[in-house]
Write a protein that holds these residues in place. Sequence first.
Motif, mmCIF file in Angstrom:
data_model
loop_
_atom_site.group_PDB
_atom_site.id
_atom_site.type_symbol
_atom_site.label_atom_id
_atom_site.label_comp_id
_atom_site.label_asym_id
_atom_site.label_seq_id
_atom_site.Cartn_x
_atom_site.Cartn_y
_atom_site.Cartn_z
ATOM 1 N N PHE A 174 0.841 -1.203 0.000
ATOM 2 C CA PHE A 174 0.000 0.000 0.000
ATOM 3 C C PHE A 174 0.875 1.252 0.000
ATOM 4 C CE2 PHE A 174 -3.850 2.346 1.780
ATOM 5 C CZ PHE A 174 -4.726 1.941 0.802
ATOM 6 N N GLY A 175 2.161 1.058 -0.329
ATOM 7 C CA GLY A 175 3.062 2.203 -0.448
ATOM 8 C C GLY A 175 3.431 2.854 0.872
ATOM 9 N N MET A 176 3.291 2.124 1.981
ATOM 10 C CA MET A 176 3.569 2.742 3.275
ATOM 11 C C MET A 176 4.887 2.270 3.897
ATOM 12 S SD MET A 176 -0.039 3.200 5.165
ATOM 13 C CE MET A 176 -1.380 4.138 4.461
ATOM 14 N N GLY A 177 5.676 1.556 3.108
ATOM 15 C CA GLY A 177 6.963 1.063 3.611
ATOM 16 C C GLY A 177 7.992 2.178 3.712
ATOM 17 N N PRO A 178 9.192 1.852 4.209
ATOM 18 C CA PRO A 178 10.245 2.862 4.332
ATOM 19 C C PRO A 178 10.627 3.439 2.976
ATOM 20 C CG PRO A 178 10.816 0.841 5.518
ATOM 21 C CD PRO A 178 9.605 0.527 4.712
ATOM 22 N N LEU A 186 16.448 5.869 5.120
ATOM 23 C CA LEU A 186 15.125 5.254 5.032
ATOM 24 C C LEU A 186 14.263 5.724 6.203
ATOM 25 C CD1 LEU A 186 16.051 1.556 4.134
ATOM 26 C CD2 LEU A 186 14.907 3.211 2.634
ATOM 27 N N ALA A 187 12.993 6.013 5.919
ATOM 28 C CA ALA A 187 12.077 6.434 6.990
ATOM 29 C C ALA A 187 10.654 6.018 6.651
ATOM 30 C CB ALA A 187 12.136 7.951 7.167
ATOM 31 N N ILE A 188 9.897 5.703 7.714
ATOM 32 C CA ILE A 188 8.449 5.550 7.544
ATOM 33 C C ILE A 188 7.807 6.860 7.981
ATOM 34 C CG2 ILE A 188 8.247 3.038 7.697
ATOM 35 C CD1 ILE A 188 7.496 3.430 10.693
ATOM 36 N N THR A 189 6.772 7.248 7.261
ATOM 37 C CA THR A 189 6.152 8.552 7.502
ATOM 38 C C THR A 189 4.702 8.374 7.916
ATOM 39 O OG1 THR A 189 7.610 9.603 5.889
ATOM 40 C CG2 THR A 189 5.535 10.743 6.391
ATOM 41 N N MET A 190 4.384 8.876 9.109
ATOM 42 C CA MET A 190 2.992 8.841 9.586
ATOM 43 C C MET A 190 2.753 10.060 10.470
ATOM 44 S SD MET A 190 2.289 4.882 10.710
ATOM 45 C CE MET A 190 3.548 4.894 11.975
ATOM 46 N N PRO A 191 1.532 10.595 10.454
ATOM 47 C CA PRO A 191 1.225 11.749 11.309
ATOM 48 C C PRO A 191 0.683 11.302 12.662
ATOM 49 C CG PRO A 191 -0.553 11.432 9.753
ATOM 50 C CD PRO A 191 0.419 10.298 9.529
ATOM 51 N N MET A 192 1.413 10.449 13.345
ATOM 52 C CA MET A 192 0.921 9.868 14.606
ATOM 53 C C MET A 192 1.618 10.456 15.823
ATOM 54 S SD MET A 192 -1.529 7.603 14.170
ATOM 55 C CE MET A 192 -1.499 6.689 15.718
ATOM 56 N N GLY A 193 2.570 11.387 15.626
ATOM 57 C CA GLY A 193 3.309 11.891 16.791
ATOM 58 C C GLY A 193 3.888 10.727 17.574
ATOM 59 N N GLU A 194 3.699 10.769 18.894
ATOM 60 C CA GLU A 194 4.217 9.695 19.750
ATOM 61 C C GLU A 194 3.118 8.690 20.098
ATOM 62 O OE1 GLU A 194 7.455 9.810 20.133
ATOM 63 O OE2 GLU A 194 7.303 11.693 19.011
ATOM 64 N N LYS A 195 1.969 8.804 19.461
ATOM 65 C CA LYS A 195 0.833 7.947 19.820
ATOM 66 C C LYS A 195 0.958 6.566 19.170
ATOM 67 C CE LYS A 195 -0.997 11.093 22.358
ATOM 68 N NZ LYS A 195 -2.280 11.748 22.176
ATOM 69 N N LYS A 196 0.237 5.618 19.774
ATOM 70 C CA LYS A 196 0.354 4.222 19.318
ATOM 71 C C LYS A 196 -0.664 3.887 18.225
ATOM 72 C CE LYS A 196 2.621 2.243 23.222
ATOM 73 N NZ LYS A 196 2.686 1.259 24.276
ATOM 74 N N ARG A 308 8.710 -13.041 9.036
ATOM 75 C CA ARG A 308 8.149 -13.797 7.913
ATOM 76 C C ARG A 308 8.058 -12.978 6.638
ATOM 77 N NH1 ARG A 308 3.123 -16.574 11.168
ATOM 78 N NH2 ARG A 308 4.402 -17.911 12.502
ATOM 79 N N ASN A 309 7.887 -11.653 6.765
ATOM 80 C CA ASN A 309 7.540 -10.836 5.593
ATOM 81 C C ASN A 309 8.502 -9.705 5.281
ATOM 82 O OD1 ASN A 309 4.688 -11.893 4.885
ATOM 83 N ND2 ASN A 309 4.625 -11.578 7.103
ATOM 84 N N GLY A 310 9.489 -9.491 6.163
ATOM 85 C CA GLY A 310 10.385 -8.343 5.993
ATOM 86 C C GLY A 310 11.018 -8.295 4.609
ATOM 87 N N SER A 311 11.374 -9.458 4.071
ATOM 88 C CA SER A 311 12.071 -9.471 2.775
ATOM 89 C C SER A 311 11.146 -9.066 1.635
ATOM 90 C CB SER A 311 12.649 -10.864 2.511
ATOM 91 O OG SER A 311 11.587 -11.783 2.432
ATOM 92 N N ARG A 312 9.840 -9.021 1.893
ATOM 93 C CA ARG A 312 8.883 -8.635 0.833
ATOM 94 C C ARG A 312 8.633 -7.125 0.805
ATOM 95 N NH1 ARG A 312 3.794 -11.265 2.348
ATOM 96 N NH2 ARG A 312 3.048 -10.604 0.303
ATOM 97 N N ILE A 313 9.202 -6.386 1.770
ATOM 98 C CA ILE A 313 8.969 -4.934 1.818
ATOM 99 C C ILE A 313 9.885 -4.254 0.797
ATOM 100 C CG2 ILE A 313 9.125 -2.855 3.249
ATOM 101 C CD1 ILE A 313 8.586 -4.627 5.700
ATOM 102 N N PRO A 314 9.291 -3.562 -0.197
ATOM 103 C CA PRO A 314 10.149 -2.903 -1.204
ATOM 104 C C PRO A 314 10.869 -1.704 -0.584
ATOM 105 C CG PRO A 314 7.818 -2.444 -1.630
ATOM 106 C CD PRO A 314 7.869 -3.337 -0.433
ATOM 107 N N LEU A 315 12.159 -1.591 -0.814
ATOM 108 C CA LEU A 315 12.925 -0.527 -0.151
ATOM 109 C C LEU A 315 13.361 0.580 -1.099
ATOM 110 C CD1 LEU A 315 15.120 -2.443 2.439
ATOM 111 C CD2 LEU A 315 12.984 -1.204 2.779
ATOM 112 N N GLU A 316 13.359 0.348 -2.384
ATOM 113 C CA GLU A 316 13.856 1.402 -3.292
ATOM 114 C C GLU A 316 12.712 1.988 -4.101
ATOM 115 O OE1 GLU A 316 16.742 2.443 -2.764
ATOM 116 O OE2 GLU A 316 17.416 0.759 -1.557
#
Length: 316
Positions: A174-178, A186-196, A308-316
Motif C-alpha cells: 500500500f506504499g507505506m513502507g520505508p 530510510l524512513a516511515i512517515t505517519m502523522p501519529m506523533g508519539e501515539k500508538k 516472515r515478511n520483511g524481505s517482501r517490503i520494497p525498499l527502493e
Amino acid sequence: MEGKKVIAVVGSTGAQGGGVVRAIMNDPGGGFAARALTRDIGSDKAKELARLGAEVVAADVNDVESLKRAFAGAYGAFCVTFFWEHFSPEKELAQAAAMAQAARHAGLQHVIWSTLEDTRRWAPLGDERMPTLMGKYKVPHFDAKGEANRLFTELGVPTTFLLTSFYWDNLISFGMGPRRGPDGKLAITMPMGEKKLPGIASEDIGKCAYGIFKKGREFVGRTVGVAGEHLTGAQMAAALARALGREVRYNSVTPEAYRGFGFPGADDLGNMFQFKRDFEDVFCGVRNPDFARSLNAELQTFDKWLDRNGSRIPLE
Ligand SMILES: NC(=O)c1ccc[n+]([C@@H]2O[C@H](COP(=O)([O-])OP(=O)(O)OC[C@H]3O[C@@H](n4cnc5c(N)ncnc54)[C@H](OP(=O)(O)O)[C@@H]3O)[C@@H](O)[C@H]2O)c1
C-alpha cells in the motif's frame, strides 16, 4: 461438507476474506466449511481456494440476488467491503445493505461485519481539527462502515461487528513502507506523533473472525476489536531496522502535511491517522491484543510478522 456449518466468505480472494477461508480449511476438525465468494471463479486465486477444499461460488456485492444465492443454506457469513477499489462511501453503504438483506433472506445465524468506527461520533462535522471530506464525512473509508452497522441491526441480522486494525501488509503493498528521504536515510512517515497505532497481520483478521464463529453465539450483537500489537511510529521504525538490518527512522509529520501529499486518498488517510492520534485511548482501548490472541492463538506480533515478511517490503 456433510454436517458442517457453512460460512459464506465475501472477499475470499482478498486479504481479510482469504484469511477466513484459510483459517476454516486449516482446521478440518473444527466443524465449519468455507464457501468462498468471488466475482471470477476461474481466477488463479479462486482456483487456489478450491484446491484447499473450499466451495467456490460466484457473487458480486453490487448484486443482491447473487448474494442471496451465495448465502443460501449457509450457517453464517463474513462480510467486508472494498473502499479502495472505488473510493465511494455510498457504494460501501449500498453493498453493506445488500449483504444485510441477503443474510436476512437466507436466515443466517451469525454474520461477522468487518467494520470501522464512524469517526463523526467523536469528531462531528463541525469539529475544525480536521476537514470534512466529500461533504459529510471525516474519514470516509471508516465512517460509511460504521454507519452501515445499523443496516444489519435494523434487519435483525445476528451480527458481530468486527473492528479491524491497520494491516502491517500496507508496508508491502500500500506504499507505506520505508522510503528514502532527502537525507538519503530510510524512513516511515505517519502523522501519529508519539501515539500508538494498533496494527495487525491481515491474515490474522481472518483467523480472529474464525475464532469468533467458533465461540458460537457469544459475540452476536457485540462489537469487538482486534490488533496484533499497539506500536508508536518510533517502535515500528526500530523493529523495521532490526529486521532489515538497515537504519530506518520514523518521520512524524503533521496531519495537514500528510493530507497534502497528493496521492489518491491522502486526505482520507491523513484524517484517519489524526483520528487515531487524537482519540488514541478510544481507538487502542477497543482493540486489545490479548483478546485477539484468545480468538487466535497464532496471533503475530510486529516482530514475528517482520520475520516472515520483511524481505517482501520494497525498499527502493
Ligand atoms: N489496508 C488496511 O490497513 C485496512 C485496515 C482495516 C480495514 N481495511 C478495509 O479492508 C477493506 C478491504 O478488505 P481486504 O483488504 O480484505 O480487500 P482486498 O484484499 O483488496 O480484496 C479485495 C477482494 O474483494 C473482492 N471484490 C472486490 N469487489 C467485489 C465485488 N463487487 N463483489 C464481490 N467481491 C469483490 C475481490 O475478489 P474477486 O476479484 O475475486 O471478486 C478481491 O479479491 C477495505 O474496505 C478497507 O477499508 C483495510
